[in-house]
Motif scaffolding. Sequence first.
Motif, PDB file in Angstrom:
ATOM      1  N   TYR A  60      -8.944  -0.272  -7.809  1.00  0.00           N
ATOM      2  CA  TYR A  60      -7.868  -1.010  -7.151  1.00  0.00           C
ATOM      3  C   TYR A  60      -8.117  -2.513  -7.105  1.00  0.00           C
ATOM      4  N   ILE A 107      -1.959  11.475  -3.667  1.00  0.00           N
ATOM      5  CA  ILE A 107      -1.684  10.522  -2.588  1.00  0.00           C
ATOM      6  C   ILE A 107      -2.866  10.381  -1.635  1.00  0.00           C
ATOM      7  N   SER A 167       0.816  -1.224   0.000  1.00  0.00           N
ATOM      8  CA  SER A 167       0.000   0.000   0.000  1.00  0.00           C
ATOM      9  C   SER A 167       0.846   1.268   0.000  1.00  0.00           C
ATOM     10  N   ALA A 225      -9.763   5.419  -6.805  1.00  0.00           N
ATOM     11  CA  ALA A 225      -9.012   4.230  -6.382  1.00  0.00           C
ATOM     12  C   ALA A 225      -9.929   3.125  -5.895  1.00  0.00           C
ATOM     13  N   ASN A 252       2.698   1.526  -3.280  1.00  0.00           N
ATOM     14  CA  ASN A 252       1.783   1.949  -4.345  1.00  0.00           C
ATOM     15  C   ASN A 252       1.411   3.417  -4.209  1.00  0.00           C
ATOM     16  N   THR A 253       1.249   3.892  -2.965  1.00  0.00           N
ATOM     17  CA  THR A 253       0.872   5.285  -2.721  1.00  0.00           C
ATOM     18  C   THR A 253       1.960   6.246  -3.185  1.00  0.00           C
ATOM     19  N   THR A 305      -2.755  -3.457  -6.265  1.00  0.00           N
ATOM     20  CA  THR A 305      -2.631  -2.015  -6.516  1.00  0.00           C
ATOM     21  C   THR A 305      -3.292  -1.178  -5.421  1.00  0.00           C
ATOM     22  N   GLN A 306      -3.588  -1.780  -4.280  1.00  0.00           N
ATOM     23  CA  GLN A 306      -4.225  -1.039  -3.185  1.00  0.00           C
ATOM     24  C   GLN A 306      -3.327   0.086  -2.695  1.00  0.00           C
ATOM     25  N   THR A 307      -3.923   1.272  -2.511  1.00  0.00           N
ATOM     26  CA  THR A 307      -3.175   2.426  -2.021  1.00  0.00           C
ATOM     27  C   THR A 307      -3.461   2.639  -0.539  1.00  0.00           C
TER      28      THR A 307
END
Length: 550
Positions: A498, A488, A348, A494, A351-352, A502-504
Amino acid sequence: MKDNHRFRLDVWGVITLAILAMYLLFMVYPLSNLIKMAFYGDNGFTLDHFIKFFSKPYYSSTLVNSFKVSFWATVTSLLVGVPMAYFFALYKIRGKQTLRILIIISSMSAPFVGAYAWILLLGRNGVITNFIKALFGVTPPDIYGFNGMLLVFTTQLFSLIFLYVAGALSKVDNSLLEASENMGCTGVRRFFKVVLPLITPTLLAGALLVFIRALSDFGTPMLMGEGYRTFPVILYTEFVGEVSQNKGFASAIAVIAIVITTVVFSAQNIASKRNSFSMNSLHPIEEKPLHGAKGVLIHVFCYVVVFIAILPQLYVLYTSFKKTSGTIYVDGYSLDSYREMFSRLGRSVQNTIVIPVIALVAVVLLAVLMAYLSVRRRNVLSSTVDVLSMVPYIIPGTVVGIALVTSFNRPPVAFTGTMFIMVVALIIRRLPYTIRSSVAILHQIPITIEEAALSLGSTKMKTFFKITVPMMSSGIVAGAILSWVTMISELSTAMILYTGRTQTLTVAIYTQIVRGNYGIAAAMASVLTILTIISLLIFNKLSKNGEITM
């Protein structure tokens, strides 16, 4: 110099066509596909999806609710943000720079994080709620529903009005205020008679942004709306729940959202043009010292507003160090929430950072090219690109996410579930911020400088990257930092796009809040706040004056 208002197939012509193709593929095609699904069913053209929405109060009432909370959020944000900016411009307020930084930090956090913090503070078992009960024996008003959403939106979005108005007041010539004072027009009367008309176009732009941000946000009403259903929530829940059975109805709701925001944007644009004019500040407003009761009142107002705005972030940071037992807080402090956070984060945080960095590089490059096309090479195609670039500015992120996921979910363009589609969504949504700031600064650069370089034998591209871009740097940096911080903290798009890979961080925070893991959510939110502060410090280092305005 040649006529730049005619399209020519030179290097800038090729760039124009390439950017136009990008918008046609990643914005026009998805939105067209969305509109097609909304109006066409198994038996051809149909209005059944729209009839279903407007004939059932369960759905149609969400429009009224969304307009109501968005309108009042805009009003309250103006009532708080305008006086703050006015006081900051006219008077010497102690700790002004620190207050400004705190205001910016409060504006850059994800709204749903503020909603989560206010629930901890003023919820049915909140800290402030329990304190008031114990001290006075009365129960405060319920934080859930309209009242709570209005509180969250106001404390989150007044800062946008503050930044817009601060930018406008920096362009007001002090001689106008002096002249009005000499004619006996001072204080509140001067504000309404002189200052307010001067900043009206800016107020309209700021009000539009606040209204659309409140209208399109679904994280806050999802957490604290309860029975007060809003349009973005119904859009999200219908798409997630019915994507495999009835894409048409979800698409129809998205089309209604597009129409609503377009109408609001058009009305604001017409009003702005009627009140628009240019100002040159040869003598910027001079700050005056504050004395007596007036000084006390202004300082109290500024400090109380900033404290309330930053309180959610402070309390989230505080709770991230509290011990938890299951889903509740207990006495004592520890780093357990952070330890547990790192075990659940996965990719996370990475990815962020990685997804927005890739998107930001593309945004900066595209923005400077599109700004140049808009100002120096304006023709039919470049004007079309300029108009297309502003479309995502007024469309809710949830709609953009739905359009992309329904258009690129099968070969040969099966991008759904990949990091690429997340990057594309951020580029499309955040380009307008950097484009507008780049255009504003480019208008201040004389074209004769570029003409001189070309006459000395420099190529068009060399002139652009060696001379024009460095002179645009302040506008580029201002737009880039705003784009970065909103990237961000992005949630609405998202949540649609997601996957586990690809989870942020924002999605992870929201997921933990919904599951009741408040300690872990607080730790994650604190990490997100730290990333935001670091970004602002970098901006402060790169910026000439260290101030963010709009």
